[in-house]
Design a protein around this motif. Structure first.
Motif, PDB file in Angstrom:
ATOM      1  N   ILE A   1      -2.478   3.668  -5.325  1.00  0.00           N
ATOM      2  CA  ILE A   1      -4.007   4.293  -4.949  1.00  0.00           C
ATOM      3  C   ILE A   1      -4.960   3.031  -4.791  1.00  0.00           C
ATOM      4  N   VAL A   2      -5.670   3.305  -3.836  1.00  0.00           N
ATOM      5  CA  VAL A   2      -6.722   2.171  -3.603  1.00  0.00           C
ATOM      6  C   VAL A   2      -7.886   2.470  -4.487  1.00  0.00           C
ATOM      7  N   ASN A   3      -7.932   1.488  -5.292  1.00  0.00           N
ATOM      8  CA  ASN A   3      -9.246   1.664  -6.628  1.00  0.00           C
ATOM      9  C   ASN A   3      -9.798   0.319  -6.788  1.00  0.00           C
ATOM     10  N   GLU A   4     -10.385   0.377  -7.684  1.00  0.00           N
ATOM     11  CA  GLU A   4     -11.073  -1.037  -8.173  1.00  0.00           C
ATOM     12  C   GLU A   4      -9.993  -1.946  -8.796  1.00  0.00           C
ATOM     13  N   HIS A   5      -8.826  -1.407  -9.109  1.00  0.00           N
ATOM     14  CA  HIS A   5      -7.903  -2.401  -9.753  1.00  0.00           C
ATOM     15  C   HIS A   5      -7.199  -2.895  -8.630  1.00  0.00           C
ATOM     16  N   THR A   6      -6.700  -2.267  -7.457  1.00  0.00           N
ATOM     17  CA  THR A   6      -5.872  -2.894  -6.440  1.00  0.00           C
ATOM     18  C   THR A   6      -6.636  -3.796  -5.380  1.00  0.00           C
ATOM     19  N   LYS A   7      -8.099  -3.404  -5.424  1.00  0.00           N
ATOM     20  CA  LYS A   7      -8.917  -4.224  -4.586  1.00  0.00           C
ATOM     21  C   LYS A   7      -8.421  -4.251  -3.057  1.00  0.00           C
ATOM     22  N   LEU A   8      -7.961  -3.055  -2.586  1.00  0.00           N
ATOM     23  CA  LEU A   8      -7.534  -3.018  -1.452  1.00  0.00           C
ATOM     24  C   LEU A   8      -8.711  -2.294  -0.148  1.00  0.00           C
ATOM     25  N   LYS A   9      -9.693  -1.981  -0.736  1.00  0.00           N
ATOM     26  CA  LYS A   9     -10.718  -1.215  -0.015  1.00  0.00           C
ATOM     27  C   LYS A   9     -11.556  -2.133   1.211  1.00  0.00           C
ATOM     28  N   GLY A  10     -11.309  -1.672   2.369  1.00  0.00           N
ATOM     29  CA  GLY A  10     -11.903  -2.459   3.466  1.00  0.00           C
ATOM     30  C   GLY A  10     -10.878  -3.339   4.064  1.00  0.00           C
ATOM     31  N   LYS A  11      -9.701  -3.452   3.574  1.00  0.00           N
ATOM     32  CA  LYS A  11      -8.890  -4.231   4.278  1.00  0.00           C
ATOM     33  C   LYS A  11      -7.969  -3.434   5.081  1.00  0.00           C
ATOM     34  N   ASP A  12      -7.722  -4.077   6.114  1.00  0.00           N
ATOM     35  CA  ASP A  12      -6.386  -3.135   7.076  1.00  0.00           C
ATOM     36  C   ASP A  12      -5.119  -3.501   6.450  1.00  0.00           C
ATOM     37  N   LEU A  13      -4.009  -2.741   6.910  1.00  0.00           N
ATOM     38  CA  LEU A  13      -2.685  -2.821   6.444  1.00  0.00           C
ATOM     39  C   LEU A  13      -2.307  -4.192   6.740  1.00  0.00           C
ATOM     40  N   ARG A  14      -2.658  -4.679   7.813  1.00  0.00           N
ATOM     41  CA  ARG A  14      -1.866  -6.002   7.886  1.00  0.00           C
ATOM     42  C   ARG A  14      -2.497  -7.110   7.279  1.00  0.00           C
ATOM     43  N   SER A  15      -3.598  -7.035   6.863  1.00  0.00           N
ATOM     44  CA  SER A  15      -4.180  -8.065   6.028  1.00  0.00           C
ATOM     45  C   SER A  15      -4.125  -7.784   4.330  1.00  0.00           C
ATOM     46  N   SER A  16      -3.646  -6.789   4.196  1.00  0.00           N
ATOM     47  CA  SER A  16      -3.716  -6.281   2.644  1.00  0.00           C
ATOM     48  C   SER A  16      -2.441  -6.968   2.107  1.00  0.00           C
ATOM     49  N   GLY A  17      -1.672  -7.362   2.583  1.00  0.00           N
ATOM     50  CA  GLY A  17      -0.484  -8.065   1.806  1.00  0.00           C
ATOM     51  C   GLY A  17       0.351  -7.320   1.210  1.00  0.00           C
ATOM     52  N   LEU A  18       0.532  -5.928   1.572  1.00  0.00           N
ATOM     53  CA  LEU A  18       1.157  -5.004   0.775  1.00  0.00           C
ATOM     54  C   LEU A  18       2.619  -5.211   1.042  1.00  0.00           C
ATOM     55  N   ARG A  19       2.919  -5.494   2.345  1.00  0.00           N
ATOM     56  CA  ARG A  19       4.458  -5.522   3.010  1.00  0.00           C
ATOM     57  C   ARG A  19       5.013  -6.928   2.259  1.00  0.00           C
ATOM     58  N   GLU A  20       4.328  -7.728   1.769  1.00  0.00           N
ATOM     59  CA  GLU A  20       4.876  -8.977   1.429  1.00  0.00           C
ATOM     60  C   GLU A  20       4.876  -9.027  -0.132  1.00  0.00           C
ATOM     61  N   ARG A  21       3.908  -8.202  -0.621  1.00  0.00           N
ATOM     62  CA  ARG A  21       3.947  -8.146  -2.137  1.00  0.00           C
ATOM     63  C   ARG A  21       4.893  -7.180  -2.686  1.00  0.00           C
ATOM     64  N   THR A  22       5.490  -6.267  -1.800  1.00  0.00           N
ATOM     65  CA  THR A  22       6.366  -5.275  -2.302  1.00  0.00           C
ATOM     66  C   THR A  22       7.632  -5.250  -1.661  1.00  0.00           C
ATOM     67  N   ASP A  23       7.991  -6.135  -0.826  1.00  0.00           N
ATOM     68  CA  ASP A  23       9.191  -6.225  -0.148  1.00  0.00           C
ATOM     69  C   ASP A  23       9.130  -4.784   0.516  1.00  0.00           C
ATOM     70  N   GLY A  24       8.279  -4.011   1.027  1.00  0.00           N
ATOM     71  CA  GLY A  24       8.422  -2.918   1.734  1.00  0.00           C
ATOM     72  C   GLY A  24       7.574  -2.630   2.857  1.00  0.00           C
ATOM     73  N   ILE A  25       7.961  -1.218   3.162  1.00  0.00           N
ATOM     74  CA  ILE A  25       7.060  -0.877   4.442  1.00  0.00           C
ATOM     75  C   ILE A  25       6.382   0.228   4.108  1.00  0.00           C
ATOM     76  N   ILE A  26       5.036   0.185   4.610  1.00  0.00           N
ATOM     77  CA  ILE A  26       4.188   1.437   4.432  1.00  0.00           C
ATOM     78  C   ILE A  26       4.266   2.350   5.512  1.00  0.00           C
ATOM     79  N   VAL A  27       4.732   3.711   4.819  1.00  0.00           N
ATOM     80  CA  VAL A  27       5.232   4.709   5.645  1.00  0.00           C
ATOM     81  C   VAL A  27       4.345   6.006   5.773  1.00  0.00           C
ATOM     82  N   GLY A  28       3.100   5.869   4.879  1.00  0.00           N
ATOM     83  CA  GLY A  28       2.172   6.924   4.941  1.00  0.00           C
ATOM     84  C   GLY A  28       1.007   6.793   4.202  1.00  0.00           C
ATOM     85  N   ILE A  29      -0.173   7.341   4.581  1.00  0.00           N
ATOM     86  CA  ILE A  29      -1.331   7.449   3.819  1.00  0.00           C
ATOM     87  C   ILE A  29      -1.941   8.640   3.694  1.00  0.00           C
TER      88      ILE A  29
END
Length: 756
Positions: A691-719
């Motif tokens: 969930i995008v909230n004050e803890h994950t600090k992802l608001k305003g970032k695009d998926l490419r720069s969020s680092g989610l792929r690298e940090r989870t060794d995963g692929i974003i499949v839906g929002i």
């Protein structure tokens, strides 16, 4: 609760013991048959620690059913066409080995002071090798692609049919006690006659019935019908004086020639496995450890005869068939064990009450020892061959190899030989049918007519009209049918001096046909009347109605041949690429034998390091001396591939090479590419949300720069955003407060990110 029959309790004990022990044997990579035998010993009367089977009589009945089903299944896997395709090399090798080891077993039994029947059954028990053990050893040692393996498989096919015939002969001898040469010859001829009649009649009737009833049969009905036919033939075989095992095998071999063979084999397999397990467990129940200790000496002698006798006789047979010395030794080393048929032969002898009880544990002991020695014999074939050649005179080795090369150069049969084979086939087939017609008339038609027709003259007329009318098509074929071959026409037209011998053959078989008519008629009427009246009238009728009789015979022959070739015709009408390649390889193999080479098909592992490279880059011919003659890719075939042809994953590559070249090439072909890919357990991957909230600090970032792929060794499949769902979002999507991001990745890392 009602009383549970002892049979059910015993069956539960047998199956549970068999299942547990065979699981253990599968774990330690030993033959399952040996596991069943040991399970039988554990629940048998000679081992008191575990529960023991109570109702031995019913178990023996189930075991006998197991033998019948096993032989029926063996017949389903057997084919007379397969036997013909085995070739002369395997046939000669098998017959030399069987004759030598059977005779040696008999004389060993006599030397040990055993009775004649014990010695005869010992010879029959040693006659076969174990297909199961050989296949397992070949798989473990990786020698299935070697040239000698082809000869071994052919020998095993011939052994199966010969041992079946030996079982019938032994059971007949046991019942009749006919040990004289003429009586034994009569028994063999009687056996061959009934085999021919059953096969001809079965092929003529059964495939037609199965074809017409095909739409009405599901698997349940087919299983019921198959078992019914099997047991019916068992009953018929025992009624005419042969063993139940022969009847089961014959019916299986008849069904094997039909288009329903594969379906029957499929539906019968669970039944075969069940009753086969019961049979082999019952074999183990007869093992007496005390008897095995008491007869340790005979077990040792039989083991030594099996190993060295089979090694010598099989090697000799392979040499006589024209195989090179090294290949002959390899074949001999592979066959040195006692097969599962030994237990069936011993069980047959015990059920007939003609052999001693000690023969069974002796056979089991020798079989167990040779089971464990077989892999080592195959493994050390090379050193043993080198030892033998270094101690044999070199001129002997040279002569043996020269004999091999000379034997392999022998080509096709002569024209006369082919024509004489055709004449012999016509005479034997129709002669057997004529004899069967006469026997049916004597045993069934004559008694029936005599009992129902009071007038003697009318009785004779009815019997003659019916019997000779039924026999007329076969009489015409026996006396007048010519070989339907181009070779016959060439002999008749090309050289005039061929016509004399051909005319002699025609006259001789016409005279034999007339003699048969005279022999049959004189059994019903006085000889003068038969010779002067009835025989001439019968010949005149054959001549006048020859065209009609010929048409009837040709219709019968056409139907028989159509039924016989139905299975092959189905395969040929739409042959698979694999079948076409196999047939072509078999066709070319005979020409390769003088070169000590053969064709091997190898499958490309998708992880092999050479995948995608061309034959020019690989340089297999230059490095290893092998030649790639085809590449099969799915349903496409690349024949004689060029230097720019690439090798792709799952390709089937056909190569021509010697055994030594394959030995050098195979490790290179099987080598896998070293990969830097990370091995990961599938359980570590899951679909989870962030969930995008004050803890994950992802608001305003695009998926490419969020680092989610690298940090989870995963692929974003839906929002999930408000009530909107974005599937497989673009990497430029900007994340907002409250977005639920679904990721397929490492569940441990996703949970860690959520915790942070």
């Amino acid at each position: 609760m009602g009383h549970l029959p002892k049979l059910i309790e015993d069956l539960a004990l047998i199956l549970m013991a068999g299942a547990i022990i065979t699981l253990l044997f599968r774990k330690i990579r030993q033959p399952l048959v040996l596991g069943y035998i040991i399970a039988g010993f554990l629940v048998g009367p000679y081992f008191q620690i575990t529960p023991t089977v109570v109702d031995r009589e019913n178990i023996e009945t189930l075991a006998e059913i197991g033998v019948i089903i096993l032989l029926f299944s063996l017949g389903l896997e057997f084919s007379f066409k397969k036997l013909l395709r085995v070739g002369g090399s395997a046939s000669i090798t098998a017959f030399v080995e069987i004759i030598f080891i059977t005779v040696s077993g008999y004389f060993l039994g006599k030397m040990l002071g055993w009775t004649t029947m014990d010695s005869l059954f010992l010879g029959g028990m040693l006659a076969s090798s174990s297909t199961t053990i050989i296949l397992r050893a070949f798989d473990e040692l990786g020698v299935k692609t070697k040239q000698f393996a082809r000869i071994v498989f052919g020998v095993l096919i011939v052994e199966d049919i010969v041992v079946i015939l030996l079982m019938v002969l032994l059971s007949t001898l046991a019942v009749t006690r006919a040990f004289e040469g003429t009586e034994m010859l009569y028994t063999v001829l009687k056996l061959l006659f009934f085999l021919a009649i059953w096969f001809i009649g079965g092929i003529y009737l059964l495939p037609t019935f199965l074809r017409k009833a095909k739409k009405l049969m599901d698997e349940e009905t087919l299983l019921t019908l198959s078992l019914g036919l099997c047991l019916g033939m068992v009953l018929l075989a025992t009624r005419v004086g042969f063993s139940a095992e022969l009847g089961a095998f014959v019916m299986g071999s008849i069904i094997a020639e039909t288009t329903s063979a594969e379906k029957v084999e499929h539906v019968i397999k669970p039944v075969k496995d069940l009753f086969g397990a019961v049979f082999f467990v019952s074999v183990g129940m007869m093992i007496d450890p005390g008897a095995m200790v008491q007869y340790a000496g005979p077990i040792l002698w039989i083991t030594l005869l099996t190993i060295f006798g089979k090694l010598f006789s099989t090697t000799l047979g392979a040499l006589l068939s024209g195989q090179p010395l090294k290949q002959s030794v390899e074949v001999g080393m592979s066959m040195a064990q006692i097969g599962e048929f030994a237990f069936i032969v011993a069980t047959l002898g015990l059920s007939l009450g003609v052999i001693s009880d000690f023969l069974f544990p002796v056979a089991v002991g020798a079989s167990a020892i040779t089971t464990f020695t077989t892999p080592y014999l195959i493994k050390y074939t090379g050193p043993i061959y080198d030892f033998a050649t270094s101690h044999l005179p070199q001129k002997w080795v040279k002569r043996l190899n020269n004999y091999s090369m000379g034997a392999q150069k022998i080509q096709a049969d002569s024209q006369w030989k082919l024509v004489l084979k055709s004449y012999l086939r016509i005479a034997l087939t129709n002669g057997i049918l004529l004899l069967a017609t006469a026997l049916l008339s004597i045993n069934f038609l004559v008694p029936f007519v005599n009992a129902n027709v009071p007038n003697e003259t009318l009785r004779i007329i009815i019997i003659l009209v019916i019997s000779l009318g039924v026999a007329a098509p076969f009489l015409w074929a026996f006396m007048a049918k010519r070989p339907n071959s181009l070779t016959y026409k060439q002999l008749w037209l090309e050289k005039s001096y061929n016509r004399g011998p051909l005319l002699v053959i025609e006259i001789l078989r016409s005279l034999l046909g007339i003699l048969f008519i005279g022999f049959w008629v004189q059994r019903l009427v006085p000889a003068p009347i038969a010779i002067l009246v009835i025989v001439p009238v019968a010949i005149l009728i054959l001549l006048v109605f020859s065209r009609r009789i010929q048409k009837v015979y040709l219709r019968m022959e056409t139907r028989f041949l159509a039924n016989l070739n139905a299975r092959a015709a189905t395969e040929v009408s739409e042959p698979s690429l694999a079948q076409s390649i196999m047939l072509k390889n078999e066709e070319m193999q005979s020409n390769l034998e003088p070169w000590d080479a053969h064709i091997v098909e190898m499958k490309v592992n998708p992880n092999a390091g050479y995948v995608g490279k061309t034959l020019l880059d690989l340089q297999w011919r230059e490095k290893f001396g092998i030649n790639v003659i085809y590449i099969k890719r799915g349903d496409r075939l690349l024949r004689a591939p060029g230097r720019d042809s690439a090798v792709m994953p799952f390709d089937h590559v056909g190569i021509i090479a010697t055994d030594n070249q394959i030995k050098t090439f195979k490790p290179n072909f099987d080598a896998l590419e070293t990969s830097d890919m990370e091995d990961r357990d599938i359980e570590e991957i899951s679909l989870q949300k962030i969930i995008v909230n004050e803890h994950t600090k992802l608001k305003g970032k695009d998926l490419r720069s969020s680092g989610l792929r690298e940090r989870t060794d995963g692929i974003i499949v839906g929002i999930e955003r408000d009530k909107e769902r974005i599937l497989n979002p673009d990497s430029g999507v900007i994340l907002e407060w409250g977005d639920v991001v679904w990721i397929v990745g490492d569940k441990r890392k996703i949970r860690q990110l959520n915790t942070i």
